[in-house]
Design an enzyme around this catalytic site. Sequence first.
Site, PDB file in Angstrom:
ATOM      1  CG  HIS A   1      65.640  64.762  22.443  1.00 51.76           C
ATOM      2  ND1 HIS A   1      66.535  65.536  21.721  1.00 51.76           N
ATOM      3  CD2 HIS A   1      65.715  63.523  21.896  1.00 51.76           C
ATOM      4  CE1 HIS A   1      67.108  64.796  20.795  1.00 51.76           C
ATOM      5  NE2 HIS A   1      66.631  63.575  20.884  1.00 51.76           N
TER       6      HIS A   1
ATOM      7  CG  ASN B   1      68.915  66.172  16.687  1.00 53.19           C
ATOM      8  OD1 ASN B   1      70.038  65.676  16.762  1.00 53.19           O
ATOM      9  ND2 ASN B   1      67.836  65.532  17.098  1.00 53.19           N
TER      10      ASN B   1
ATOM     11  CB  SER C   1      65.012  63.283  17.997  1.00 54.74           C
ATOM     12  OG  SER C   1      64.527  62.767  16.756  1.00 54.74           O
TER      13      SER C   1
ATOM     14  CD  GLU D   1      68.048  69.008  22.649  1.00 55.53           C
ATOM     15  OE1 GLU D   1      68.663  69.954  22.121  1.00 55.53           O
ATOM     16  OE2 GLU D   1      67.403  68.170  21.989  1.00 55.53           O
TER      17      GLU D   1
END
Length: 736
Positions: free
Chosen positions: A476, A526, A455, A488
Amino acid sequence: MEITKETFRDEVARFRSTFKEGAIDSAEKSLTWEKRGNVGIIIFDQYQEKANKLSSPNMLRLFDLFSQAEKDKDIGCLVIISRKPTIFIAGADIAEISKFGTGEAGVDALMKLQSVFTYLEKLSIPSIAAINGACMGGGTELTLACDYRMITDAPETRIGLPEVLLGIFPGWGGTQRLPRLLGLEKSLDLILTGKTIDGRKAKKIGLADKLVPKEFLEDKAIAWAQELAKTRGKRNASVREFRDRIVETVPGGKWLIFDQAKKKILEKTKGNYPAPLAALEVVRQTYGGDLEKGLHVEAEAFSKLVGTQQSKNLISVFYLQEKVKKDKGVETTAIPQEIKRAAVLGAGVMGGGIAQLFAAKGVRVRMKDINWDAVGKGMQHAYKIFKKQVDRKKMKSNELDNAMARIEGSVTFDGFKHLDLVVEAVVEDLEIKKKVFQELETKVEKKTILATNTSSLSVSQIAEATKDATRVVGLHFFNPVDKMPLVEVVRGQKSSDEAVSTVFLFAKKLGKTPIVVKDSPGFVVNRILGPYMNEAVHLMVAGVKPVRLDAVMEKFGMPMGPCALLDEVGLDVATKVSKVLYGAFGDRMKPPEMMASVAGEGRLGKKTGKGLYLYENGGKKRVEDTAFLGKIGFKDTGDKVSDSEIEKRLVYLMVNEAARILEENLVREPSDIDVGMIFGTGFAPFRGGLLRYADSVGAESIVSDLEIFVRDLGQRFQPSGFLQQLAVSGKKFYRE
C-alpha cells in the site's frame, strides 16, 4: 580556546564509562595514516561497521593524527578520505549526543570537542576533505575546518547539516564556519532546514571547491595536495558572492535576512521546534565576530537544546528509522527474491506514480491498462514527476529520458511471463480486483509475487481468487507516491514470509519506509485516521469552524488539519473508506451523515476546487466557504468547545484505535504504529509518534478524559480494553 593532547584526553576520560570495551583500539583501527611523499592521508574506515561516525574515541584519534601531521616536517598537505563506498562521515555518534550534559560541564565538554576541529583549521599546512557519499552533521563540520573540499558527482553523495531534524543544531563549529564561508542566506538555508544537497549543488554554492567523478577522487585529491604541499598555502575562508556581500553590508541588510528567516521558521514550525530558532539566534549573535567567542556561544546554546523533550523525541524517531533500515520484515530466515523486473496494473494516478518510482530506482516496469488512452495518461503522470525534478535541477534531461525508457506501456499481458513482481492498482472494488488477480495468476511464473495497492480492502479476500495465496501481499503506497515515505506491507492470512520479506526489502530499495501489518480493514494508518476525520466532522456539525479545527491541530504539530486533509484525500475517497471501516467495526466508526451528502453534491475536495473549503489559484489557496457553511445550517458556537477539548477528542480517538490494533496483534510492536503515523500522516515528529505522545500524557489521564467524552458525546469514545489495562497497571505502550 587552545587545546593540548593532555586536556583533551582528560575530557575524553569523562566518556570512557560509556565506551564499549576496546573502543580506543577500534578508533585506531578505524582511522589510519598513510604518507605519499609530501602528502599525509587520514583514511576513515570505521572498524566492523558500515558507517563512519565521529564518536569521542574517534575524535581523540583524529587529534592524534592531526598532531602527527603537523610534527612531520616532510608533510606539506593533509588529505582526509573515507574507504566506505557510500559514506564519507555519517555524523556524530547519536548515542553520545543524547548523553551530553547541560550547564558548564556540558559546555566545557562540547568546546573541547569543538577544539579538535579548531586544531585542524589552525594547522600550519593546508588540508583537503575528499568527499564521496553521505557527509552529514559533524562530518560536514569537519570538512568546514579543512582548507579545501573536493566532492564527487556520484548520486550517493549528499552533504549537509541535518541536526535540526534531531532537535539540536550544528555544535562543532557549523554555525560559525558555514556562514563565514558562504554568507548568511546560503548558510541559513542549510542550517535552519536540515536539507542536504548533492555534489553539483555543493560546488555551485561554494561549499565544495572541486567536483570530480568518484572513480578519480583519491588520485585527484592527492595530486591537488601535492601541488598545495609545494607552497603550503592556506586559503581565504570566504567564497561569498558579490550579491551576498552587498546585501549584508547595506544598512539593515543583515537584520532583514534574520527577520525573514525567523518568519519562515515560525510559519513552518508553528513554534513547535526550538532548534532552528536557537540556531538562528546563535548566528545572529556571532556572525562577523571572533571565532572562539562564537564557538562558546554555540556550545552554550547547544547544551540547552540537548536535554529538551523535543530533542529526545526526535532522536527516538531517528532510532525508529534506523530500526527499519535493519529490519527484514519477518522474524524467520526466509530468503527474499531480488526484484529486477516489475509491472503495474492500472495506469491511473497511483499506477503512474508507482511506475515512476520503480523507474526512478532503476527497475524496468511494464504499465498495463485496458486501453492506450489510459496507458498514455499514466505515462504523462510519470513524465510530469520526472519533469519537475529536471525543472528543480535535481535531474538532468538525459536522465529523465533514460528513466522514462524504463517504463513500457501495454494493453496486453505480453512480457509478463518473466516478471519478479506485479503491483495491482486498479479501481478500489473487491470483485474487480479478484477478477484481475484470477487472470493475472495465469500470465506470470509461479515465483512472481502478486501485490495489491488497495488502501482498505481485504488482501486475504483478494488472494482467494488465486490458486496460490502464499505469494499475494498488500503493498500500500500513499498518494502522492513520489513524496509520501510510508509503505504498508500487508500480510494476508496465507502470505508467505518470503513474499512479505521480498516486498519489504524492495520498498526500502525504493527509498520508502515500510511497516508490516496484518490484513484488517483500513490496515494501520487509515484505520487510525478514520475516527480522527469522522470526529472532525462531528466537531464541525457541533459548531466549530473548519479553519479553527485545522489551526488547533496544526498548532499541535500536524502538517495539515483534519478538514484540509479530508479535502486533500478527497471526500469521495474518504467516504468509501469510512463505509469499509463502519462495516467492519460498527458504530464507533459510523461517519456523520453530512459526509456522504457533501460528496454527493460534487464537493470532492481540492481536486474539484471545492470541499469543506473553496480552492483558488489552481488549488494553491484555501479559503473558507461561508455559503457552504450556511447551507448545512452551521452555527458557530464560539469557545463553547475549547481548543484543549478539540485536541483531545481528535488525538485520543487515534490513541484508542492504535491500542486496539496492538490488542489485535496487527503489528509486531508499538514502534510500527509510530512509524506508520509519522511517515504516513506527518504526525508531529517532535512528539515522538502517536504512542510515544500517549506515554507522555499517561494512559490513566487519557482513559479518564475518554470516559468523560463517553458520558457527554457517546460510545465512540469508549476506551479499549488494552488502554484500560495500561491505565490500571500504570504501564506504558513502550516498555523500555
